[in-house]
Motif scaffolding. Structure first.
Motif, PDB file in Angstrom:
ATOM      1  N   UNK A   1      32.664  48.678  48.034  1.00 50.51           N
ATOM      2  CA  UNK A   1      31.378  48.932  48.692  1.00 50.51           C
ATOM      3  C   UNK A   1      30.424  47.780  48.542  1.00 50.51           C
ATOM      4  N   UNK A   2      30.636  46.965  47.505  1.00 47.65           N
ATOM      5  CA  UNK A   2      29.809  45.776  47.315  1.00 47.65           C
ATOM      6  C   UNK A   2      30.600  44.586  47.842  1.00 47.65           C
ATOM      7  N   UNK A   3      30.478  44.305  49.121  1.00 47.32           N
ATOM      8  CA  UNK A   3      31.331  43.317  49.783  1.00 47.32           C
ATOM      9  C   UNK A   3      30.567  42.020  50.037  1.00 47.32           C
ATOM     10  N   UNK A   4      31.280  40.872  49.932  1.00 43.15           N
ATOM     11  CA  UNK A   4      30.623  39.597  50.256  1.00 43.15           C
ATOM     12  C   UNK A   4      30.303  39.516  51.737  1.00 43.15           C
TER      13      UNK A   4
ATOM     14  N   UNK B   1      36.111  37.308  50.362  1.00 46.88           N
ATOM     15  CA  UNK B   1      36.394  37.395  51.800  1.00 46.88           C
ATOM     16  C   UNK B   1      35.578  38.542  52.388  1.00 46.88           C
ATOM     17  N   UNK B   2      34.824  38.316  53.456  1.00 47.43           N
ATOM     18  CA  UNK B   2      33.969  39.361  54.023  1.00 47.43           C
ATOM     19  C   UNK B   2      34.728  40.374  54.871  1.00 47.43           C
ATOM     20  N   UNK B   3      35.893  39.979  55.383  1.00 45.96           N
ATOM     21  CA  UNK B   3      36.714  40.881  56.189  1.00 45.96           C
ATOM     22  C   UNK B   3      38.169  40.697  55.768  1.00 45.96           C
ATOM     23  N   UNK B   4      39.005  41.662  56.119  1.00 41.64           N
ATOM     24  CA  UNK B   4      40.425  41.565  55.794  1.00 41.64           C
ATOM     25  C   UNK B   4      40.989  40.264  56.360  1.00 41.64           C
TER      26      UNK B   4
ATOM     27  N   UNK C   1      48.856  33.265  48.893  1.00 41.81           N
ATOM     28  CA  UNK C   1      49.215  33.148  50.303  1.00 41.81           C
ATOM     29  C   UNK C   1      49.597  34.545  50.763  1.00 41.81           C
ATOM     30  N   UNK C   2      48.566  35.363  51.009  1.00 37.73           N
ATOM     31  CA  UNK C   2      48.821  36.757  51.301  1.00 37.73           C
ATOM     32  C   UNK C   2      47.614  37.377  51.988  1.00 37.73           C
ATOM     33  N   UNK C   3      47.813  38.569  52.530  1.00 38.37           N
ATOM     34  CA  UNK C   3      46.760  39.309  53.225  1.00 38.37           C
ATOM     35  C   UNK C   3      46.025  40.185  52.213  1.00 38.37           C
ATOM     36  N   UNK C   4      44.696  40.140  52.178  1.00 32.67           N
ATOM     37  CA  UNK C   4      43.883  40.960  51.274  1.00 32.67           C
ATOM     38  C   UNK C   4      42.778  41.641  52.067  1.00 32.67           C
TER      39      UNK C   4
ATOM     40  N   UNK D   1      42.304  17.615  39.601  1.00 32.18           N
ATOM     41  CA  UNK D   1      43.032  18.383  40.600  1.00 32.18           C
ATOM     42  C   UNK D   1      42.042  18.941  41.616  1.00 32.18           C
ATOM     43  N   UNK D   2      42.554  19.238  42.785  1.00 38.58           N
ATOM     44  CA  UNK D   2      41.733  19.807  43.844  1.00 38.58           C
ATOM     45  C   UNK D   2      42.343  21.133  44.280  1.00 38.58           C
ATOM     46  N   UNK D   3      41.507  22.083  44.626  1.00 41.58           N
ATOM     47  CA  UNK D   3      42.034  23.337  45.161  1.00 41.58           C
ATOM     48  C   UNK D   3      41.310  23.666  46.445  1.00 41.58           C
ATOM     49  N   UNK D   4      42.099  24.190  47.403  1.00 42.84           N
ATOM     50  CA  UNK D   4      41.574  24.455  48.738  1.00 42.84           C
ATOM     51  C   UNK D   4      41.924  25.869  49.153  1.00 42.84           C
ATOM     52  N   UNK D   5      40.942  26.543  49.742  1.00 42.22           N
ATOM     53  CA  UNK D   5      41.146  27.896  50.252  1.00 42.22           C
ATOM     54  C   UNK D   5      41.057  27.860  51.778  1.00 42.22           C
ATOM     55  N   UNK D   6      42.052  28.458  52.426  1.00 40.59           N
ATOM     56  CA  UNK D   6      42.039  28.617  53.864  1.00 40.59           C
ATOM     57  C   UNK D   6      42.081  30.101  54.181  1.00 40.59           C
ATOM     58  N   UNK D   7      41.088  30.584  54.950  1.00 40.32           N
ATOM     59  CA  UNK D   7      41.030  31.990  55.326  1.00 40.32           C
ATOM     60  C   UNK D   7      40.351  32.084  56.688  1.00 40.32           C
TER      61      UNK D   7
END
Length: 801
Positions: free
Chosen positions: A711-714, A737-740, A760-763, A782-788
């Motif tokens: 209920x407390x969603x970004x 993530x604000x939406x699936x 690497x999955x659906x949430x 190191x570098x980390x990258x998020x793709x959504x």
């Protein structure tokens, strides 16, 4: 040496079909089960590059004797794979690998330009003689303009053309070449070529793609003064430069034809004529970069063959499937031999040795293509990626005659006479010998011979066109047949035909047979019905007197139908390991022996069953989305006594997080797996007879930690700074993530290489955290990258150990 090595010793080795005073290696040939029969006529060339000692000699400082030994070994290796022509570089930098009256000895031969070999020998004369012994053509390869590939890299001899005539040379950077716009240069190069054709028994003259220089030394303004003086009516300097090359080639062609009409003149341009031709082709081209118009050479018919350097695989912007047919369509009655890149075998952008085999097969389906030339010879000698094995056992498994150039001459030579089989008591072998024919009506006689082997004392004209009946291409009137087996249970009859300079073929003469009976081998192991044949096992059978070769067949059914064959091997030994067998499968095997005179019958058929286990079946976790951080892996027994379990994050190209061997059919991880990522796992089984293949992959995901209450969603995608930072060895990364969405989080090192795929999955919509474990990684940034969705977010972190 072969002398004194025969009878009981050499009968155990495959004999090359020609006896020379050199070492010939034993070889085992594995034949493709349903391969297309190679053609009877095909150009099969190899470039031997001498500049910077690419192929030969290994160093300019080895002795002349060692140089000769190296060249003999190289020719032996090429001959063994079916090569029938050698393109030998004799003028890499306005120098000479032969005794030239005009140019100095090459630095790459003796380590000092202008210094002759000591003790003296002439490499060109030597390689011609050695190639001709083996029935190979020898094409002398010239670089027409290159004078110094790197100015100042070694002292030039006073005899060098740029010392004698400095005004002929153009220097761009550290590269120096002769100015193609000067008639004096064209006369000089033509004189060099004519001298070789006049004094040496070469079969061809050859030039490659070094015309005007490539970038970064590409010409711009350096010859504008020459253009103003000798424009010949041209207004475009590019057209003038191309015509300069055309004039040289016409001059060479005319002089070669006048001196020795049978000598061939061939060119090997870069593989792309013009950028965008044919459509879909991209890349540096001949026409506008190095100013050569290969199509004009074919249209003018002042070359005999062209060998475009198609050094790319199928597909992409330099697609072999596009370029090869285009070049074939331009041939205008001349021969086209593709240049093929054996030096690229194993590169990620090229592929394995089968890429070359596929290109040769593709050539054979195009009547406008007459063969191939491989760059470079040492890659064949060194069996790069298994290419020599593939050529010898499959692609070039029968000899081939070079196609006739029917615009030169078509008068066949006379027939060889008095074919006979002579027995050598010292070796225990028969050698076929014949008398050379008299000169034909055009004055030409035999340059080489082709030897046939039939299974009947009568033959049809179609039998002469079937390469299956060819057993040897030789340069001398004798051949010692091997025991190669094509069809068991037959007696052999031999015949020979002569080939002239242009490879016109004579009628065959008398047939002879060799009376050397051979019995069926006795199978030793495995015994018939063996229930547990091991994975590392070898089939064994008895030695058969007079046998030179054996043919082994392994099949899935006792009828040995083509569809059931899993292995067909031709080999000299009495033992063979067979790969590609499946677990818990019954197989059937038989073996035949071959002598010089016949192929014996097959042995009785025996069966065996492989004893290693089938792959286990993963049972848990399988397609689980909330596995515990310390999951228990469970699988079926499948006949194994021990099991290997592997777990990786997301894919097998990523990091392996668990790899262990256990005795039971279950295993619980001894440490927590990072929360959140998707994992795959597999298992294999082993017993006393071997190991199974890997099981199918099973997938699971550990529990993904939800940070706040539902209920407390970004309201937007977010990727937080890891904590702690710096870290050792683990750190937590939070994301929202604000939406699936499908979320992928990847960790890279400073070189941009992927070191871990954390997610690497659906949430569903929410805020989550994942853990990165740096235990197996070095300290550093190191570098980390998020793709959504359409969002890409990045951060960096520091591992300090």
């Amino acid at each position: 040496m072969l002398e004194g090595c025969f009878l009981r010793t050499c009968l155990r080795f495959v004999l090359f079909p020609i006896l020379l005073s050199h070492h010939f290696s034993a070889a085992q040939s594995i034949f493709s089960l349903q391969a297309v029969q190679p053609p009877k006529r095909e150009f099969r060339g190899a470039w031997i590059a001498t500049v910077v000692n690419l192929d030969w000699p290994s160093s300019p400082f080895v002795s002349p004797q060692q140089q000769r030994n190296e060249l003999v070994n190289l020719l032996d290796a090429l001959y063994a794979t079916g090569i029938n022509a050698v393109v030998f570089q004799i003028r890499p930098e306005c120098d000479a690998f032969y005794n030239s009256p005009y140019e100095p000895w090459s630095y790459w031969l003796t380590g000092s330009q202008g210094t002759a070999p000591n003790p003296f020998y002439d490499p060109l004369q030597f390689v011609i003689e050695e190639a001709h012994k083996r029935g190979m053509e020898l094409h002398a390869w010239f670089n027409p303009y290159r004078a110094e590939r790197s100015v100042g890299s070694y002292p030039l001899d006073p005899k060098h053309v740029t010392i004698q005539n400095p005004s002929w040379a153009i220097r761009i950077g550290t590269y120096k070449f002769l100015n193609p716009g000067l008639q004096e240069v064209r006369d000089h190069v033509s004189k060099i070529v004519a001298d070789v054709v006049r004094r040496y028994d070469v079969d061809g003259v050859h030039m490659d793609d070094y015309f005007y220089p490539y970038p970064p030394n590409q010409i711009s303004w350096q010859d504008t003064a020459t253009f103003r003086l000798y424009s010949r009516g041209f207004t475009d300097i590019g057209d003038w430069r191309r015509d300069n090359v055309n004039l040289l080639l016409r001059q060479i062609y005319d002089s070669v034809r006048a001196i020795r009409p049978t000598v061939k003149f061939g060119m090997s341009p870069a593989g792309i004529w013009k950028n965008g031709v044919p459509p879909g082709t991209l890349g540096q081209d001949n026409y506008s970069v190095i100013y050569c118009d290969a199509v004009a050479w074919l249209q003018g018919q002042y070359i005999d063959y062209i060998a475009p350097q198609l050094y790319w695989p199928f597909g992409g912007g330099q697609d072999y499937a596009l370029l090869q047919p285009w070049w074939g369509s331009q041939r205008n009655g001349r021969h086209v031999y593709t240049g093929n890149a054996v030096y690229r075998i194993g590169e990620s952008t090229f592929g394995p040795a089968t890429e070359i085999a596929n290109q040769v097969d593709f050539n054979r389906r195009n009547p406008d293509i007459h063969g191939s030339i491989f760059f470079r010879a040492n890659n064949i000698r060194d069996n790069r990626g298994g290419i020599a094995d593939l050529l010898e056992s499959e692609t070039y498994r029968t000899p081939a005659i070079i196609p006739v150039m029917d615009w030169k001459e078509t008068v066949p030579p006379n027939t060889p006479q008095n074919l006979r089989a002579e027995f050598n008591p010292a070796s225990g072998l028969y050698t076929l010998r014949w008398d050379s024919p008299s000169a034909a009506s055009d004055g030409d006689t035999a340059s080489r011979y082709i030897v046939y082997r039939f299974t009947s004392s009568t033959y049809q004209s179609s039998d002469l066109e079937n390469s299956r009946h060819l057993i040897g291409l030789v340069g001398q009137p004798s051949l010692t047949p091997s025991g190669r087996i094509d069809t068991p249970g037959v007696h052999y009859y031999f015949a020979v035909a002569a080939l002239d300079r242009n490879n016109n073929e004579s009628p065959i003469g008398n047939l002879v047979s060799i009376s050397v009976p051979v019995a069926a081998p006795v199978q030793i192991y495995p015994v018939n019905g063996e229930p547990n044949y091991p994975q590392d096992g070898s089939l064994r059978w008895s030695f058969v007197a007079s046998a030179l070769q054996y043919r082994l067949e392994v099949a899935r059914d006792s009828a040995f139908g083509a569809a059931s064959l899993v292995a067909v091997k031709s080999l000299a030994e009495t033992t063979a390991a067979v790969g590609g067998l499946s677990a818990q499968q019954t197989y059937y095997w038989r073996v035949a022996a071959g002598s010089q005179g016949e192929a014996g019958p097959f042995s009785p058929t025996r069966s065996f069953r492989t004893g290693w286990p089938l792959p286990p079946t993963p049972l848990a976790p399988v397609n689980v989305a909330n596995a515990p951080l310390r999951p228990t892996f469970i699988w079926s027994k499948s006949g194994g006594t021990s099991f290997r379990v592997r777990v990786a994050a997301v894919s097998w190209t990523g990091a392996t997080v668990l790899d262990t061997i256990v005795a039971d059919t279950d295993f619980t991880s001894g440490r927590d797996l990072p929360a959140g990522p998707a994992y795959i796992w597999r298992v294999s089984a082993s017993n006393a007879y071997g190991s199974s293949d890997w099981s199918v992959d099973a997938r699971f995901r550990t529990v993904l930690t939800l940070v706040q209450e539902p209920g407390s969603l970004p309201t937007e995608y977010s990727l937080s700074q890891n904590y702690p930072n710096p870290f050792n060895p683990t750190t937590t990364i939070q994301f929202g993530v604000p939406v699936s969405s499908n979320v992928r989080i990847v960790v890279y090192n400073v070189l941009g290489q992927v070191v871990s795929v954390l997610m690497d999955d659906f949430v569903e919509a929410g805020t989550y955290k994942v853990v990165f474990d740096g235990s197996n990684h070095a300290s550093g940034m190191y570098f980390y990258r998020m793709t959504a969705g359409n969002t890409v977010l990045r951060n960096k972190m520091l591992l300090l150990k």
